[in-house]
Design an enzyme around this catalytic site. Structure first.
Site, PDB file in Angstrom:
ATOM      1  N   GLY A   8      49.797  28.966 -27.580  1.00  0.00           N
ATOM      2  CA  GLY A   8      48.373  28.627 -27.649  1.00  0.00           C
ATOM      3  C   GLY A   8      48.135  27.321 -28.396  1.00  0.00           C
ATOM      4  N   ASP A   9      46.888  26.842 -28.343  1.00  0.00           N
ATOM      5  CA  ASP A   9      46.464  25.629 -29.049  1.00  0.00           C
ATOM      6  C   ASP A   9      47.238  24.381 -28.627  1.00  0.00           C
ATOM      7  OD1 ASP A   9      44.754  27.319 -30.438  1.00  0.00           O
ATOM      8  OD2 ASP A   9      46.233  27.690 -32.016  1.00  0.00           O
ATOM      9  N   GLY A  11      46.224  22.256 -26.528  1.00  0.00           N
ATOM     10  CA  GLY A  11      45.290  21.150 -26.243  1.00  0.00           C
ATOM     11  C   GLY A  11      44.648  21.330 -24.875  1.00  0.00           C
ATOM     12  N   LYS A  12      44.506  22.593 -24.465  1.00  0.00           N
ATOM     13  CA  LYS A  12      43.959  22.889 -23.136  1.00  0.00           C
ATOM     14  C   LYS A  12      42.528  22.361 -22.993  1.00  0.00           C
ATOM     15  CE  LYS A  12      44.889  27.205 -24.068  1.00  0.00           C
ATOM     16  NZ  LYS A  12      45.758  27.103 -25.252  1.00  0.00           N
ATOM     17  N   LYS A  14      40.993  19.852 -24.466  1.00  0.00           N
ATOM     18  CA  LYS A  14      40.957  18.389 -24.281  1.00  0.00           C
ATOM     19  C   LYS A  14      41.329  18.026 -22.848  1.00  0.00           C
ATOM     20  CE  LYS A  14      43.291  14.125 -24.818  1.00  0.00           C
ATOM     21  NZ  LYS A  14      43.786  13.005 -25.568  1.00  0.00           N
ATOM     22  N   ALA A  35      40.066  32.608 -28.096  1.00  0.00           N
ATOM     23  CA  ALA A  35      40.380  31.219 -27.784  1.00  0.00           C
ATOM     24  C   ALA A  35      39.499  30.277 -28.589  1.00  0.00           C
ATOM     25  CB  ALA A  35      40.149  30.958 -26.292  1.00  0.00           C
ATOM     26  N   GLY A  36      40.045  29.121 -28.913  1.00  0.00           N
ATOM     27  CA  GLY A  36      39.273  28.054 -29.536  1.00  0.00           C
ATOM     28  C   GLY A  36      39.759  26.755 -28.923  1.00  0.00           C
ATOM     29  N   HIS A  37      38.961  26.175 -28.046  1.00  0.00           N
ATOM     30  CA  HIS A  37      39.370  24.961 -27.335  1.00  0.00           C
ATOM     31  C   HIS A  37      38.544  23.782 -27.857  1.00  0.00           C
ATOM     32  CE1 HIS A  37      40.901  27.558 -23.723  1.00  0.00           C
ATOM     33  NE2 HIS A  37      41.490  27.849 -24.862  1.00  0.00           N
ATOM     34  N   GLN A 218      44.953  30.934 -24.571  1.00  0.00           N
ATOM     35  CA  GLN A 218      46.203  31.306 -25.226  1.00  0.00           C
ATOM     36  C   GLN A 218      47.376  30.543 -24.585  1.00  0.00           C
ATOM     37  OE1 GLN A 218      43.998  34.300 -24.362  1.00  0.00           O
ATOM     38  NE2 GLN A 218      43.069  33.474 -26.192  1.00  0.00           N
ATOM     39  N   ASP A 327      51.673  11.715 -30.746  1.00  0.00           N
ATOM     40  CA  ASP A 327      51.370  10.858 -31.898  1.00  0.00           C
ATOM     41  C   ASP A 327      51.729  11.509 -33.229  1.00  0.00           C
ATOM     42  OD1 ASP A 327      49.090  12.490 -30.888  1.00  0.00           O
ATOM     43  OD2 ASP A 327      48.199  11.936 -32.810  1.00  0.00           O
ATOM     44  N   SER A 405      49.407  12.770 -24.073  1.00  0.00           N
ATOM     45  CA  SER A 405      48.223  12.654 -24.925  1.00  0.00           C
ATOM     46  C   SER A 405      48.650  12.104 -26.279  1.00  0.00           C
ATOM     47  CB  SER A 405      47.574  14.033 -25.070  1.00  0.00           C
ATOM     48  OG  SER A 405      46.513  13.980 -25.994  1.00  0.00           O
TER      49      SER A 405
HETATM   50  P1  GDP Z   1      43.558  24.636 -27.121  1.00  0.00           P
HETATM   51  O1  GDP Z   1      43.266  25.976 -27.706  1.00  0.00           O
HETATM   52  O2  GDP Z   1      44.777  24.625 -26.276  1.00  0.00           O
HETATM   53  O3  GDP Z   1      42.386  24.017 -26.422  1.00  0.00           O
HETATM   54  O4  GDP Z   1      43.887  23.685 -28.367  1.00  0.00           O
HETATM   55  P2  GDP Z   1      43.080  23.616 -29.765  1.00  0.00           P
HETATM   56  O5  GDP Z   1      41.826  22.878 -29.516  1.00  0.00           O
HETATM   57  O6  GDP Z   1      42.993  24.953 -30.398  1.00  0.00           O
HETATM   58  O7  GDP Z   1      44.105  22.815 -30.642  1.00  0.00           O
HETATM   59  C1  GDP Z   1      44.535  21.549 -30.299  1.00  0.00           C
HETATM   60  C2  GDP Z   1      44.150  20.589 -31.432  1.00  0.00           C
HETATM   61  O8  GDP Z   1      44.820  19.370 -31.270  1.00  0.00           O
HETATM   62  C3  GDP Z   1      42.676  20.243 -31.436  1.00  0.00           C
HETATM   63  O9  GDP Z   1      42.263  20.025 -32.756  1.00  0.00           O
HETATM   64  C4  GDP Z   1      42.634  18.965 -30.634  1.00  0.00           C
HETATM   65  O10 GDP Z   1      41.534  18.149 -30.969  1.00  0.00           O
HETATM   66  C5  GDP Z   1      43.911  18.298 -31.073  1.00  0.00           C
HETATM   67  N1  GDP Z   1      44.552  17.427 -30.090  1.00  0.00           N
HETATM   68  C6  GDP Z   1      44.596  17.564 -28.740  1.00  0.00           C
HETATM   69  N2  GDP Z   1      45.390  16.621 -28.215  1.00  0.00           N
HETATM   70  C7  GDP Z   1      45.850  15.880 -29.240  1.00  0.00           C
HETATM   71  C8  GDP Z   1      46.745  14.771 -29.326  1.00  0.00           C
HETATM   72  O11 GDP Z   1      47.300  14.276 -28.367  1.00  0.00           O
HETATM   73  N3  GDP Z   1      46.997  14.283 -30.598  1.00  0.00           N
HETATM   74  C9  GDP Z   1      46.418  14.801 -31.705  1.00  0.00           C
HETATM   75  N4  GDP Z   1      46.719  14.272 -32.881  1.00  0.00           N
HETATM   76  N5  GDP Z   1      45.579  15.857 -31.653  1.00  0.00           N
HETATM   77  C10 GDP Z   1      45.308  16.389 -30.431  1.00  0.00           C
HETATM   78  P1  IMO Z   2      43.727  29.311 -27.536  1.00  0.00           P
HETATM   79  O1  IMO Z   2      43.093  29.570 -26.202  1.00  0.00           O
HETATM   80  C1  IMO Z   2      46.531  30.554 -30.624  1.00  0.00           C
HETATM   81  C2  IMO Z   2      47.042  34.861 -31.233  1.00  0.00           C
HETATM   82  C3  IMO Z   2      46.547  35.455 -32.520  1.00  0.00           C
HETATM   83  C4  IMO Z   2      47.479  36.624 -32.661  1.00  0.00           C
HETATM   84  C5  IMO Z   2      47.681  37.081 -31.231  1.00  0.00           C
HETATM   85  C6  IMO Z   2      46.759  38.223 -30.822  1.00  0.00           C
HETATM   86  O2  IMO Z   2      42.862  28.577 -28.480  1.00  0.00           O
HETATM   87  O3  IMO Z   2      45.071  28.679 -27.334  1.00  0.00           O
HETATM   88  P2  IMO Z   2      44.173  38.553 -30.388  1.00  0.00           P
HETATM   89  O4  IMO Z   2      42.966  38.023 -31.075  1.00  0.00           O
HETATM   90  O5  IMO Z   2      44.285  38.130 -28.966  1.00  0.00           O
HETATM   91  O6  IMO Z   2      44.331  40.027 -30.568  1.00  0.00           O
HETATM   92  O7  IMO Z   2      45.426  37.920 -31.159  1.00  0.00           O
HETATM   93  O8  IMO Z   2      47.413  35.959 -30.416  1.00  0.00           O
HETATM   94  N1  IMO Z   2      46.025  34.107 -30.468  1.00  0.00           N
HETATM   95  C7  IMO Z   2      46.019  32.769 -30.370  1.00  0.00           C
HETATM   96  N2  IMO Z   2      46.795  31.831 -30.943  1.00  0.00           N
HETATM   97  N3  IMO Z   2      45.562  30.179 -29.768  1.00  0.00           N
HETATM   98  C8  IMO Z   2      44.790  31.099 -29.150  1.00  0.00           C
HETATM   99  O9  IMO Z   2      43.909  30.777 -28.178  1.00  0.00           O
HETATM  100  C9  IMO Z   2      44.968  32.461 -29.484  1.00  0.00           C
HETATM  101  N4  IMO Z   2      44.363  33.611 -29.091  1.00  0.00           N
HETATM  102  C10 IMO Z   2      45.026  34.602 -29.695  1.00  0.00           C
HETATM  103  O10 IMO Z   2      46.649  34.545 -33.590  1.00  0.00           O
HETATM  104  O11 IMO Z   2      48.732  36.177 -33.127  1.00  0.00           O
HETATM  105 MG    MG Z   3      42.953  26.866 -29.573  1.00  0.00          MG
END
Ligand code: GDP
Ligand code: IMO
Ligand code: MG
Length: 417
Positions: A8-9, A11-12, A14, A35-37, A218, A327, A405
């Site tokens: 997860g996280d 950068g979906k 973006k 999720a937190g995008h 995720q 980066d 990116s």
């Molecule tokens: P998602 O859940 O997959 O949408 O990703 P998140 O938003 O939770 O986490 C990605 C983090 O990385 C966010 O704070 C974005 O703003 C940041 N991000 C995305 N792409 C880049 C990149 O290429 N470089 C840097 N430094 N940060 C990035």
């Molecule tokens: P995005 O879409 C990162 C992780 C939680 C925990 C496990 C189960 O932003 O990538 P849950 O709340 O589903 O019962 O948690 O999955 N988790 C994530 N980790 N990014 C996420 O979403 C996540 N959504 C759930 O931290 O380990």
């Molecule tokens: Mg996220």
């Protein structure tokens, strides 16, 4: 398809925002407010939890598919925030009647289940995800379509009573009356939106020649079947999840864009073989701002795990890779990649059923680069060492890296082909 290949996280948010101008429809197919995008556009930043990341582009229709679980309270908060910048938001989002609702008592049950696990906690976001999907599969949930029923409150109360009996003493830790107030306010907000049979809508749109991008939440390593079970989420985050979560046939899935960070992060508990609990991990966290977009928790950081990445490419049928946060690695003398796990004198190079404490990552080292790359806009201008790293990953995964990116902003994106 755009989906995460790690924990997860990646950068979906973006990337979906960057790709949206090429699509008519953006659709979420699983997950919920866990999720937190994050999206950054110049001075403005937003974090989306339930609403698809196409919301900031004027032409796109955003669909919340049947596979998603929706908390009306979170949804309403998100709508309230976005309404200030997205005109006529209610005309830009369509919600599947078959998506399930997260009730206040699902959140209480989530907390009760985590508490009862003691040292084996998943590290859930506690948004009620697991209990809501459990009710869905055990055929006791509430769906968005129930918002249109005259007996909505009656159904709600029946399920609430069952949940409170299951939660026992843990229910006392919550202000249920307050949670219900926010829930029913959210329900009213949801009723302003168009509730549809999204599988029909999407299939009709595809027949008409409109294009759709499915936005994963995720990542593959958190998939209920293929992730590091039981430290996973409760939905299928992989490509196949889009078929069941949207009601589109496998043959309708075209390109599968798999997103990965140039290193790895994980938030919550569970195996993470390349985790760094040293200065390098701390540097990644600091430079990459690796703190959860939903819970604010510090993300665990470590080197790229090629075994896990290859596995993710395989189960998703990835046709194109997208590398994020290159980066963040600027300034490391050496970049390491895990190519296998050493156990009992042998090296395992396929993703194992489970991870044991005696499995140690085997690394291949690459030369780092010193130069900042946030302003680079063409692949050719990237440092030679980074290009070498990217080309190695392409070869290992058998898929091209189409986007690199180099920063969080929309504009900090290099599209290669
Ligand atoms: P998602 O859940 O997959 O949408 O990703 P998140 O938003 O939770 O986490 C990605 C983090 O990385 C966010 O704070 C974005 O703003 C940041 N991000 C995305 N792409 C880049 C990149 O290429 N470089 C840097 N430094 N940060 C990035
Ligand atoms: P995005 O879409 C990162 C992780 C939680 C925990 C496990 C189960 O932003 O990538 P849950 O709340 O589903 O019962 O948690 O999955 N988790 C994530 N980790 N990014 C996420 O979403 C996540 N959504 C759930 O931290 O380990
Ligand atoms: Mg996220």
């Amino acid at each position: 398809m755009v989906l995460g290949l790690q924990w997860g996280d990646e950068g979906k948010g973006k990337i979906v925002d960057v790709l949206t101008p090429g699509y008519d429809i953006i659709a979420r197919f699983q997950g919920g407010p866990n999720a937190g995008h994050s999206l950054h556009m110049g001075k403005e930043s937003y974090v989306l939890h339930t609403i698809p990341s196409g919301i900031f582009r004027p032409e796109a229709v955003n669909v919340i598919g049947n596979g998603v679980v929706i908390d009306p309270a979170t949804f309403a908060r998100e709508v309230e925030e976005l309404e200030k910048v997205v005109p006529q938001i209610a005309s830009k989002i369509l919600i599947s009647k078959k998506a399930h609702l997260i009730l206040p008592t699902h959140r209480i049950l989530d907390a009760a289940q985590e508490a009862s696990k003691g040292a084996d906690k998943i590290g859930s976001t506690l948004k009620g995800i697991g209990p809501t999907y459990t009710d869905k599969t055990s055929r006791g949930g509430m769906r968005v379509g129930d918002l249109l029923s005259d007996d909505f409150a009656g159904r709600y109360n029946t399920i609430k009573t069952r949940h409170l009996a299951q939660a026992g003493q843990y229910a006392g830790d919550f202000d249920l009356a307050q949670l219900e107030l926010e829930f029913f306010d959210g329900v009213q907000v949801m009723r302003r939106f168009t509730l549809i049979d999204s599988e029909q809508y999407l299939n009709d749109a595809l027949v008409e020649g409109r294009s759709a991008l499915a936005e994963g939440a995720q990542g593959t390593m958190l998939d209920i079947d293929f992730g590091t079970y039981p430290f996973v989420t409760s939905s299928n985050t992989v490509c196949a999840g889009a078929c069941t979560g949207l009601g589109v046939a496998p043959a309708a899935i075209g390109a599968v864009k798999g997103i990965f960070k140039a290193y790895c992060t994980r938030v919550g508990n569970g195996p993470f073989p390349t985790e760094l609990e040293d200065g390098d991990g701390e540097a990644m966290r600091k430079v990459g701002r690796e703190f959860g977009a939903t819970t604010g928790r510090a993300r665990r950081c470590g080197w790229l795990d090629m075994v896990a990445l290859r596995y993710a490419v395989m189960v998703n049928g990835v046709t194109e890779l997208i590398m994020m946060k290159a980066d963040v690695l600027s300034g490391f003398d050496t970049i390491r990649v895990c190519t296998g796990y050493s156990v009992g004198g042998q090296t395992v190079t396929s993703f194992p059923y489970e991870f044991t404490a005696d499995m140690k990552p085997v690394y291949r080292d690459f030369r780092g680069w010193r130069r900042e790359i946030g302003d680079v806009r063409s692949y050719d201008e990237l440092p030679a060492e980074l290009k070498e790293y990217i080309e190695y990953i392409e070869k290992e995964c058998g898929a091209p890296v189409g986007i690199v990116s180099v920063g969080p902003d929309r504009d900090q994106t290099i599209v290669r082909r």
